[in-house]
Each structure stands twice: as structure tokens, then as C-alpha cells.
Write a protein that holds these residues in place. Structure first.
Motif, PDB file in Angstrom:
ATOM      1  N   ASP A  54     -24.819  -0.514  -6.572  1.00  0.00           N
ATOM      2  CA  ASP A  54     -24.605  -0.816  -7.581  1.00  0.00           C
ATOM      3  C   ASP A  54     -24.270   1.033  -8.082  1.00  0.00           C
ATOM      4  O   ASP A  54     -24.736   1.660  -8.747  1.00  0.00           O
ATOM      5  N   ASN A  55     -24.336   2.635  -6.965  1.00  0.00           N
ATOM      6  CA  ASN A  55     -24.366   3.898  -7.366  1.00  0.00           C
ATOM      7  C   ASN A  55     -22.934   3.707  -6.698  1.00  0.00           C
ATOM      8  O   ASN A  55     -22.838   4.794  -5.757  1.00  0.00           O
ATOM      9  N   PHE A  56     -21.889   2.757  -6.256  1.00  0.00           N
ATOM     10  CA  PHE A  56     -20.698   3.240  -6.250  1.00  0.00           C
ATOM     11  C   PHE A  56     -19.486   3.023  -6.760  1.00  0.00           C
ATOM     12  O   PHE A  56     -19.910   1.972  -7.667  1.00  0.00           O
ATOM     13  N   TRP A  57     -18.555   4.018  -7.512  1.00  0.00           N
ATOM     14  CA  TRP A  57     -17.851   3.516  -8.649  1.00  0.00           C
ATOM     15  C   TRP A  57     -16.925   3.958  -7.464  1.00  0.00           C
ATOM     16  O   TRP A  57     -16.200   4.153  -6.001  1.00  0.00           O
ATOM     17  N   CYS A  58     -15.253   3.074  -8.468  1.00  0.00           N
ATOM     18  CA  CYS A  58     -13.628   3.642  -7.280  1.00  0.00           C
ATOM     19  C   CYS A  58     -12.828   3.685  -8.366  1.00  0.00           C
ATOM     20  O   CYS A  58     -13.118   4.575  -9.089  1.00  0.00           O
ATOM     21  N   SER A  59     -11.774   4.296  -7.814  1.00  0.00           N
ATOM     22  CA  SER A  59     -10.596   5.446  -8.210  1.00  0.00           C
ATOM     23  C   SER A  59      -9.532   4.176  -8.082  1.00  0.00           C
ATOM     24  O   SER A  59      -9.749   3.361  -7.330  1.00  0.00           O
ATOM     25  N   VAL A  60      -8.449   4.490  -7.984  1.00  0.00           N
ATOM     26  CA  VAL A  60      -6.512   3.893  -8.306  1.00  0.00           C
ATOM     27  C   VAL A  60      -5.820   5.078  -8.266  1.00  0.00           C
ATOM     28  O   VAL A  60      -5.722   5.773  -9.515  1.00  0.00           O
ATOM     29  N   GLY A  61      -5.474   4.982  -7.041  1.00  0.00           N
ATOM     30  CA  GLY A  61      -3.821   5.652  -7.446  1.00  0.00           C
ATOM     31  C   GLY A  61      -2.905   5.779  -5.953  1.00  0.00           C
ATOM     32  O   GLY A  61      -3.807   4.776  -4.802  1.00  0.00           O
ATOM     33  N   VAL A  62      -2.190   6.378  -5.736  1.00  0.00           N
ATOM     34  CA  VAL A  62      -1.307   6.573  -3.987  1.00  0.00           C
ATOM     35  C   VAL A  62      -1.620   7.820  -4.239  1.00  0.00           C
ATOM     36  O   VAL A  62      -1.264   8.734  -4.484  1.00  0.00           O
ATOM     37  N   HIS A  63      -2.204   8.659  -2.885  1.00  0.00           N
ATOM     38  CA  HIS A  63      -2.343   9.934  -2.419  1.00  0.00           C
ATOM     39  C   HIS A  63      -0.547  10.687  -1.951  1.00  0.00           C
ATOM     40  O   HIS A  63       0.530   9.661  -1.842  1.00  0.00           O
ATOM     41  N   PRO A  64      -0.330  11.483  -2.422  1.00  0.00           N
ATOM     42  CA  PRO A  64       0.759  11.717  -2.456  1.00  0.00           C
ATOM     43  C   PRO A  64       1.392  12.053  -1.337  1.00  0.00           C
ATOM     44  O   PRO A  64       2.758  11.861  -1.067  1.00  0.00           O
ATOM     45  N   ASP A  65       1.120  12.362  -0.371  1.00  0.00           N
ATOM     46  CA  ASP A  65       1.448  12.099   1.107  1.00  0.00           C
ATOM     47  C   ASP A  65       1.859  10.659   1.514  1.00  0.00           C
ATOM     48  O   ASP A  65       2.815  10.893   2.601  1.00  0.00           O
ATOM     49  N   ASN A  66       1.423   9.778   1.270  1.00  0.00           N
ATOM     50  CA  ASN A  66       1.531   8.062   1.732  1.00  0.00           C
ATOM     51  C   ASN A  66       3.035   7.655   1.488  1.00  0.00           C
ATOM     52  O   ASN A  66       3.085   7.511   0.161  1.00  0.00           O
ATOM     53  N   GLU A  67       4.220   7.552   2.622  1.00  0.00           N
ATOM     54  CA  GLU A  67       5.593   7.065   2.398  1.00  0.00           C
ATOM     55  C   GLU A  67       4.935   5.505   2.575  1.00  0.00           C
ATOM     56  O   GLU A  67       4.586   5.059   3.379  1.00  0.00           O
ATOM     57  N   GLY A  68       6.259   4.657   1.850  1.00  0.00           N
ATOM     58  CA  GLY A  68       6.805   3.872   2.812  1.00  0.00           C
ATOM     59  C   GLY A  68       5.244   2.471   1.902  1.00  0.00           C
ATOM     60  O   GLY A  68       5.120   1.394   3.177  1.00  0.00           O
ATOM     61  N   VAL A  69       5.036   2.825   0.608  1.00  0.00           N
ATOM     62  CA  VAL A  69       3.965   1.828   0.321  1.00  0.00           C
ATOM     63  C   VAL A  69       4.090   1.376  -1.241  1.00  0.00           C
ATOM     64  O   VAL A  69       4.916   2.004  -1.522  1.00  0.00           O
ATOM     65  N   PHE A  70       3.285   0.261  -1.471  1.00  0.00           N
ATOM     66  CA  PHE A  70       3.776  -0.599  -2.761  1.00  0.00           C
ATOM     67  C   PHE A  70       3.862   1.087  -3.575  1.00  0.00           C
ATOM     68  O   PHE A  70       2.715   1.677  -4.036  1.00  0.00           O
TER      69      PHE A  70
END
Length: 268
Positions: A54-70
Motif C-alpha cells: 500500500d505504499n508503492f505505486w508504479c509507472s508504465v513506459g519504455v526507457h530510451p536506452d532499451n532496444e529490441g524490446v516491445f
């Protein structure tokens, strides 16, 4: 008391130690943390952390350095952003650092895929009215230009967000602030060599500032060189307090309030 606005608890250096990390956080009065997503493949694990505690939250995204990923579409990001406890889009942005060594000698022109990905994230953030978590390294001019081109100029209907792990100049900080963004500082500000960055700490208004660890990276002094943890974010607050001549309690209160203001749906 303290809030870590950016950490990577699903990374292997930390994921197997979650119980000990949470205990250390409690002892250090680190009440909340934002768990950052860096690939869509990782999102399920990041989201599971946020929903389990209950004290964690999150984001959604793809880091600019990551290649070859969805490579997510705007709709891919929006579908995940609509889930409970997802409060931000990112981390996203641009990273031109080490073009020769890290990017195989490619030119900045060859990184159009980064810029296109960044625009997709900005558009998703604006569509769902959730803030951006922005990574920019050796790319501040293009980062700011793309934000402006996409309407993130501090006026009208915008996503807003935070420039995380800030290492740029006061001029870049001013441009980010003028666009309505927050600035987040990490353990780098405790490094002996970081006086210019501490000058930026003195410049940024306290009501536009966040603190973070970016753990498992960038552990602050006195843990520099070791695996970082959200429990170490008070050392970042202490450096800000020293630099600005205020109490660490004032830094903790302001940055935690700013976190709640920026990431809607996060309890104080």
C-alpha cells in the motif's frame, strides 16, 4: 516522512531482497516509493509490486536506452495506465550519452526511434492526464524541443511531470520549470565532484523539487559504489537541506507534498 520518487525494485540487484528493503525503508522513515517501469515486458512485475504494497505505486513506459524490446503504441500505454496504482507514464525521454561507445558509433540522426518513442509517451500522458517521468542525458535540447512541439509548454492542457535524476545545468532546469515540470535530485548531489549540480539544488524552488534514489544505481555518500536502496533517500534530503540551509524535515515535508501533488491518486 521521506518519499523515494524513482526506484527500480524489480531489477535483479533488489528484487530478491524486497523484505529487507522494506524493513530498511521503515527504519529510515521512507514511507512511499514509486516503482519505475523500463520495458513493457517488465510492467507486470512492476505493477505487481504496486498492487501488493500500500505504499508503492508504479509507472508504465519504455526507457530510451532499451532496444529490441516491445515498442508500445499510445493505446498500449493507455491500457496499462488505466490500471490501479499506475500513476505515471515513463520513464521516457532521450539518451544520447556515449554515442561512440554505447551506441555503436551511430549519429544522433540515427536515434529517431528514440524521439518517436518519446512522442508516443507524451501523447499517451496527455491523453490519460498522468504525468511523465522524463530521462534526459546528453540530450536536453532535443528533449525540451520535443516537449514544446507536443504542447508541453506550461500552458493549456498538458501532462506535466518530472525530470528525474537531474544532472543538467541551471538553464535546463529553468526551461523545465517554465514548462511546469518538477525537478528530481538523486544521490549524485552528494558526490564531491557535483558542486555545479548542488548550485542547481540551491536554484530550484523547494515546491518544485522531488528526491529519489534511482536504486539500484547511484548510491549516495556514504554508500557510493554500493547497491542503492530506497532506504538511502534521506541522504539526498540531507544534502539538499545542507545546501539550502534548512532542516531535513523541511525537505522531507516539501518533497513528499510535491510527490502527492504531482502523482494524483497517491495518498499523503
Amino acid at each position: 516522512m521521506f518519499t523515494d520518487s524513482h526506484c527500480h525494485l524489480t531489477f535483479p540487484e533488489l528484487s530478491s531482497q524486497l523484505g529487507a528493503i522494506r524493513q530498511a525503508m521503515a527504519q529510515a522513515q521512507v514511507d512511499r516509493a514509486l516503482c519505475i517501469c523500463t520495458t513493457i515486458e517488465e510492467f507486470a512485475d512492476v505493477h505487481a509490486l504496486a498492487t501488493a504494497h500500500d505504499n508503492f505505486w508504479c509507472s508504465v513506459g519504455v526507457h530510451p536506452d532499451n532496444e529490441g524490446v516491445f515498442e508500445p503504441t499510445e493505446q498500449d500505454l493507455l491500457a496499462r495506465a488505466a490500471l490501479p496504482r499506475v500513476v505515471a507514464i515513463g520513464e521516457t525521454g532521450l539518451d544520447y550519452y556515449g554515442m561512440e561507445d554505447r551506441k555503436g558509433g551511430r549519429s544522433i540522426a540515427d536515434l529517431e526511434w528514440q524521439r518517436a518513442r518519446f512522442r508516443t509517451h507524451i501523447r499517451a500522458a496527455r491523453a490519460c492526464a498522468k504525468p511523465l517521468v522524463i530521462h534526459t542525458r546528453s540530450a536536453s535540447d532535443d528533449t525540451l524541443a520535443i516537449l514544446r512541439e507536443e504542447g508541453e509548454d506550461g500552458a493549456g492542457n498538458r501532462a506535466g511531470g518530472v525530470f528525474h535524476c537531474f544532472t543538467e545545468s541551471a538553464q535546463v532546469a529553468r526551461a523545465a520549470l517554465d514548462a511546469g515540470y518538477y525537478i528530481s535530485f538523486s544521490g549524485i548531489i552528494t558526490f564531491k565532484s557535483a558542486q555545479e549540480l548542488r548550485d542547481v539544488v540551491a536554484f530550484v524552488p523547494l515546491d518544485r523539487m522531488l528526491i529519489e534514489t534511482d536504486s539500484p544505481y547511484l548510491a549516495p555518500v556514504p554508500y557510493r559504489g554500493k547497491t542503492n536502496s530506497p532506504a538511502y533517500v534521506p541522504f539526498v534530503a540531507q544534502q539538499i537541506a545542507s545546501t539550502r540551509g534548512i532542516s531535513v524535515e523541511a525537505v522531507a515535508e516539501a518533497t513528499s507534498r510535491n510527490f502527492s501533488d504531482l502523482f494524483q491518486g497517491v495518498q499523503a
